[in-house]
Design a protein around this motif. Sequence first.
Motif, mmCIF file in Angstrom:
data_model
loop_
_atom_site.group_PDB
_atom_site.id
_atom_site.type_symbol
_atom_site.label_atom_id
_atom_site.label_comp_id
_atom_site.label_asym_id
_atom_site.label_seq_id
_atom_site.Cartn_x
_atom_site.Cartn_y
_atom_site.Cartn_z
ATOM 1 N N ASP A 79 -0.699 9.685 -0.252
ATOM 2 C CA ASP A 79 -0.245 9.794 1.209
ATOM 3 C C ASP A 79 1.378 9.231 0.878
ATOM 4 O O ASP A 79 1.629 8.068 1.237
ATOM 5 C CB ASP A 79 -0.708 9.041 1.863
ATOM 6 C CG ASP A 79 -0.383 8.974 3.343
ATOM 7 O OD1 ASP A 79 0.660 9.664 3.906
ATOM 8 O OD2 ASP A 79 -1.249 8.412 4.089
ATOM 9 N N PRO A 80 2.390 10.104 0.561
ATOM 10 C CA PRO A 80 3.688 9.718 0.091
ATOM 11 C C PRO A 80 4.353 8.991 1.740
ATOM 12 O O PRO A 80 5.044 8.146 1.352
ATOM 13 C CB PRO A 80 4.170 10.901 -0.057
ATOM 14 C CG PRO A 80 3.414 11.755 -0.627
ATOM 15 C CD PRO A 80 2.230 11.531 0.011
ATOM 16 N N GLN A 81 4.271 9.733 2.559
ATOM 17 C CA GLN A 81 4.773 9.115 3.979
ATOM 18 C C GLN A 81 4.324 7.778 4.135
ATOM 19 O O GLN A 81 5.152 6.851 4.666
ATOM 20 C CB GLN A 81 4.446 9.815 5.139
ATOM 21 C CG GLN A 81 5.604 9.790 6.358
ATOM 22 C CD GLN A 81 6.815 9.586 6.172
ATOM 23 O OE1 GLN A 81 7.464 10.557 5.388
ATOM 24 N NE2 GLN A 81 7.388 8.559 6.415
ATOM 25 N N ARG A 82 3.080 7.507 4.000
ATOM 26 C CA ARG A 82 2.569 6.093 4.064
ATOM 27 C C ARG A 82 3.336 4.935 3.285
ATOM 28 O O ARG A 82 3.458 4.043 3.599
ATOM 29 C CB ARG A 82 0.982 6.079 4.099
ATOM 30 C CG ARG A 82 0.516 4.688 4.212
ATOM 31 C CD ARG A 82 -0.943 4.668 3.939
ATOM 32 N NE ARG A 82 -1.818 3.490 3.785
ATOM 33 C CZ ARG A 82 -2.938 3.068 3.184
ATOM 34 N NH1 ARG A 82 -3.490 4.106 2.622
ATOM 35 N NH2 ARG A 82 -3.300 1.863 3.121
ATOM 36 N N PHE A 83 3.299 5.397 2.079
ATOM 37 C CA PHE A 83 3.898 4.772 0.892
ATOM 38 C C PHE A 83 5.483 4.539 1.313
ATOM 39 O O PHE A 83 6.042 3.143 1.316
ATOM 40 C CB PHE A 83 4.008 5.334 -0.365
ATOM 41 C CG PHE A 83 4.598 4.879 -1.369
ATOM 42 C CD1 PHE A 83 4.357 3.675 -2.270
ATOM 43 C CD2 PHE A 83 6.188 5.188 -1.796
ATOM 44 C CE1 PHE A 83 5.071 2.777 -3.027
ATOM 45 C CE2 PHE A 83 6.694 4.619 -2.773
ATOM 46 C CZ PHE A 83 6.081 3.317 -3.390
ATOM 47 N N LYS A 84 6.340 5.608 1.883
ATOM 48 C CA LYS A 84 7.711 5.263 1.908
ATOM 49 C C LYS A 84 7.813 4.303 3.406
ATOM 50 O O LYS A 84 8.787 3.865 3.330
ATOM 51 C CB LYS A 84 8.375 6.725 2.213
ATOM 52 C CG LYS A 84 8.279 7.358 1.043
ATOM 53 C CD LYS A 84 8.903 8.902 1.177
ATOM 54 C CE LYS A 84 8.932 9.619 0.031
ATOM 55 N NZ LYS A 84 9.869 10.688 0.179
ATOM 56 N N THR A 85 6.803 4.454 4.212
ATOM 57 C CA THR A 85 7.042 3.747 5.589
ATOM 58 C C THR A 85 6.481 2.317 5.202
ATOM 59 O O THR A 85 7.524 1.466 5.749
ATOM 60 C CB THR A 85 6.060 4.118 6.537
ATOM 61 O OG1 THR A 85 6.138 5.425 6.767
ATOM 62 C CG2 THR A 85 5.909 3.131 7.747
ATOM 63 N N LYS A 86 5.922 1.989 4.367
ATOM 64 C CA LYS A 86 5.610 0.332 3.894
ATOM 65 C C LYS A 86 6.944 -0.001 3.065
ATOM 66 O O LYS A 86 7.388 -1.239 3.175
ATOM 67 C CB LYS A 86 4.568 0.625 3.039
ATOM 68 C CG LYS A 86 3.947 -0.867 2.468
ATOM 69 C CD LYS A 86 3.844 -1.640 3.710
ATOM 70 C CE LYS A 86 3.096 -3.140 3.205
ATOM 71 N NZ LYS A 86 2.689 -4.042 4.141
ATOM 72 N N CYS A 87 7.431 0.764 2.410
ATOM 73 C CA CYS A 87 8.727 0.307 1.335
ATOM 74 C C CYS A 87 9.833 0.315 2.347
ATOM 75 O O CYS A 87 10.758 -0.646 2.007
ATOM 76 C CB CYS A 87 9.037 1.743 0.289
ATOM 77 S SG CYS A 87 7.734 1.512 -0.992
ATOM 78 N N GLU A 88 9.991 1.135 3.338
ATOM 79 C CA GLU A 88 10.955 0.828 4.365
ATOM 80 C C GLU A 88 10.977 -0.396 5.080
ATOM 81 O O GLU A 88 11.829 -0.996 5.489
ATOM 82 C CB GLU A 88 11.155 2.005 5.216
ATOM 83 C CG GLU A 88 11.647 3.336 4.759
ATOM 84 C CD GLU A 88 11.273 4.635 5.529
ATOM 85 O OE1 GLU A 88 10.795 4.615 6.523
ATOM 86 O OE2 GLU A 88 11.630 5.868 5.285
ATOM 87 N N ALA A 89 9.754 -0.930 5.273
ATOM 88 C CA ALA A 89 9.370 -2.144 6.137
ATOM 89 C C ALA A 89 9.720 -3.197 5.067
ATOM 90 O O ALA A 89 10.256 -4.487 5.608
ATOM 91 C CB ALA A 89 8.211 -2.327 6.595
ATOM 92 N N LEU A 90 9.678 -3.274 3.820
ATOM 93 C CA LEU A 90 9.805 -4.511 2.765
ATOM 94 C C LEU A 90 11.209 -4.492 2.341
ATOM 95 O O LEU A 90 11.716 -5.374 1.957
ATOM 96 C CB LEU A 90 8.591 -4.449 1.870
ATOM 97 C CG LEU A 90 7.282 -4.496 2.308
ATOM 98 C CD1 LEU A 90 6.249 -4.322 1.245
ATOM 99 C CD2 LEU A 90 6.966 -5.689 2.881
#
Length: 298
Positions: free
Chosen positions: A149-160
């Motif tokens: 789930d690349p988009q979920r991963f990127k969303t988490k990275c963008e928050a951290l």
Amino acid sequence: MAYITRYNFSRMQANRHAIGKGLMMENQEQLLYPHRIIDWFNDLEATRLFLCKVLLLEQDHALFTAMLGKHWLKIITPEDDFTHAVAPKKPSYHIDVNCSALHTPEFRDFELPVGFLETYGVQGVQAFRRWLHQPHIDGKKPIDVFANDPQRFKTKCEALWTRVSWHGVVLNRRQNSGVHLFHNYSLAEVSAHIDGLLAQYDQWLDSLQPMERDAVVAFKRRSSQQGLSFRGLDTERVSELLAHFKAQFKVPMREALLAYYYQTATESRMDMVSDNVLEHLGFEPCGYCCGHSQTDAW
């Protein structure tokens, strides 16, 4: 006895500085493949293939000890520039043929966003790498989330890690068994693929003009060189022909021959090389089956 993945076997290179003129493969193409003469490779390329064959299939060969003692064959691990999610390291060998790390389907890595190292520093990269492989509450590692789930991963990275853009980050996958084409090939299928490449090459040669055909035949061993000239042809056309030959025939044949050696050893149930030999070549013990601690036993 020790085992390695086909991908790591394909990573072994001939050490041009150690070999020098000590082992010349000129006019020795029959040593590379038992069924056909394949004269597409220069001395160093052919030497690399031959030494890989000796390593797996001919450990009683007179050159086996010299190959190890003179470091003719080795794996070169690049320096860590902290721009990738996974730190470069030596490949692993395994003492258990059933080790889960030996049968992991793929290796995954990706380039960190532009400016990540400059923004967060080396310690930030190291912290990100630890986070990437640390199971979360749901038991999933972030690297696994990225794969599914690349988009979920990127969303988490963008928050951290808010000061860099994660939009263009792409996951790179490398098949554990080497080139994807040979992931599930039997020895017979690899042999058929080699025959197919030879037939396709002959058909391609027949489709060329006589002068173009002569240029390919003259320069096929030197296809990586630039600026080669041939009577009646401009340099650009020669480069085009050699680039096509290399991409469509030479590189696939190199990988096919490596797969042929590996699959021959596997299907013949031959003893793999010892752990001491593999460590001498640049391998390290697996973090799972060899009792050593490391993050990734790949």
